[in-house]
Enzyme design. Structure first.
Site, PDB file in Angstrom:
ATOM      1  CB  SER A 109      32.654 -15.907  20.032  1.00  0.00           C
ATOM      2  OG  SER A 109      33.596 -16.555  20.819  1.00  0.00           O
TER       3      SER A 109
ATOM      4  CB  THR B  85      35.939  -9.559  25.655  1.00  0.00           C
ATOM      5  OG1 THR B  85      35.577 -10.821  26.192  1.00  0.00           O
ATOM      6  CG2 THR B  85      36.535  -8.713  26.741  1.00  0.00           C
TER       7      THR B  85
END
Ligand code: ASP
Length: 342
Positions: free
Chosen positions: A60, A15
């Protein structure tokens, strides 16, 4: 004159490196070379900043051991030329990657700081700026010509933790990480308050060794009331299995039903290590507390003590990659390698 530290930012995705597409509102990766446009404050820091980025930044949840090795290799290749490293990483699996890096980087004597954010860098209320700026400041901290932090840390929302002690605790709050069994290494307030007694002290004369083999054929099993014999026997006979972690109850308690003990013994007899980690958020496995646990202690189950599940998984993958003989595996696993357990 004091030398300006050289800091390398390594952008892997997540993000923190995203902006909102103005047409669709969806999050998309921005060009990391334009970082200064979003955080011009970086120009004011008393260090030289360079950056490298994954060719294709990833969420991730897609991170795997080969990506950990990619990060480790970038650090290895640039170790001489930089005084500190800041890794920008999605928060979801940051504790896994950061724990893996702590095991990978033996004799580390420079700061490697992981950070990320809950809101994209382009968002008005973003937490990315503070996380990134303070991570860089921490990576630049020097006292008596030595870096203050000489280990892998994770910085999020005003706290630097030892990375292999952390776990993600919240999907929404800015305070997304905690370190239940080890105090923060640095707290960021008006000043950076360093908890000197808790930092790892490395013998800087030793050369950095980067271990790049991680064994992925392991299993993580969480015990729950009613867990069934057929399922356990099926899972424990998975072909090519090299190691198992059991998330057990409380201080490391497992059911003493005969079939369960027998199934675990069978695995251990095949020299497959079985690690006992508590599913509690804090506290430690103590296999001497209850008589049921003595049974498991006697057959050679490994105590994970107060290790987090993230650190247990990466330590197990790392140690299995080291070809450690079965008779010393238990003792080695139960010994702290990088401050990951007591
Ligand atoms: N899904 C994102 C990731 O882990 C969330 C974040 O960056 O915080 O890559």
């Amino acid at each position: 004159m004091k030398k300006r530290p050289n800091i390398l930012l390594i952008y892997t995705g997540g993000t923190i490196g995203m902006i909102k597409d103005s047409d669709t509102g969806a999050l998309k990766n921005f060009n990391f070379n334009e970082l200064l446009e979003y955080i011009p404050e970086l120009n004011l820091l008393d260090c030289n900043i360079s950056s490298k980025s994954f060719l294709k930044p990833i969420d991730s949840s897609n991170m795997k051991p080969s990506n950990w090795v990619e990060i480790g290799t970038i650090i290895e290749d640039n170790y001489k030329n930089y005084d500190g490293f800041v890794i920008l990483h999605g928060s979801d699996t940051m504790s896994y990657t950061a724990s893996a890096l702590s095991f990978m980087l033996e004799n580390l004597s420079k700061p490697v700081i992981f950070t990320g954010s809950q809101l994209p860098i382009g968002d008005l209320r973003t937490d990315a700026k503070e996380n990134l700026i303070t991570s860089i400041q921490i990576a630049s901290l020097v006292e008596d010509n030595q870096p203050v932090v000489q280990e892998v840390g994770l910085y999020f929302e005003y706290k630097l933790f030892r990375a292999n002690r952390t776990t993600k605790i919240n999907a929404e709050h800015f305070e997304a990480f905690d370190s239940p069994d080890y105090p923060p290494l640095i707290i960021s307030g008006v000043n950076l308050s360093v908890n000197y007694d808790f930092l790892l002290k490395t013998k800087t004369s030793k050369k950095l060794v980067v271990h790049k083999i991680f064994e992925p054929n392991i299993l993580l099993l969480k015990l729950f009331p009613g867990i069934n014999e057929k399922t356990i026997n099926h899972i424990l006979t998975t072909p090519n299995l090299k190691g198992i972690i059991f998330e057990t109850y409380g201080s490391g308690n497992l059911t003493d039903e005969k079939w369960f003990l027998k199934a675990i013994k069978k695995v251990i007899d095949k020299n497959i290590p079985v690690i006992n980690v508590t599913q509690c958020f804090g506290g430690s496995v103590d296999m001497s507390l209850y008589s049921t646990n003595k049974l498991y202690q006697n057959i050679g189950i490994v105590s994970g003590k107060d290790i987090t599940t993230e650190a247990a998984i990466t330590k197990l993958m790392f140690m299995l990659g080291q070809n450690i003989s079965a008779n010393v595996f238990k003792t080695k696993f139960e010994t702290s390698l990088r401050g990951e357990m007591k």
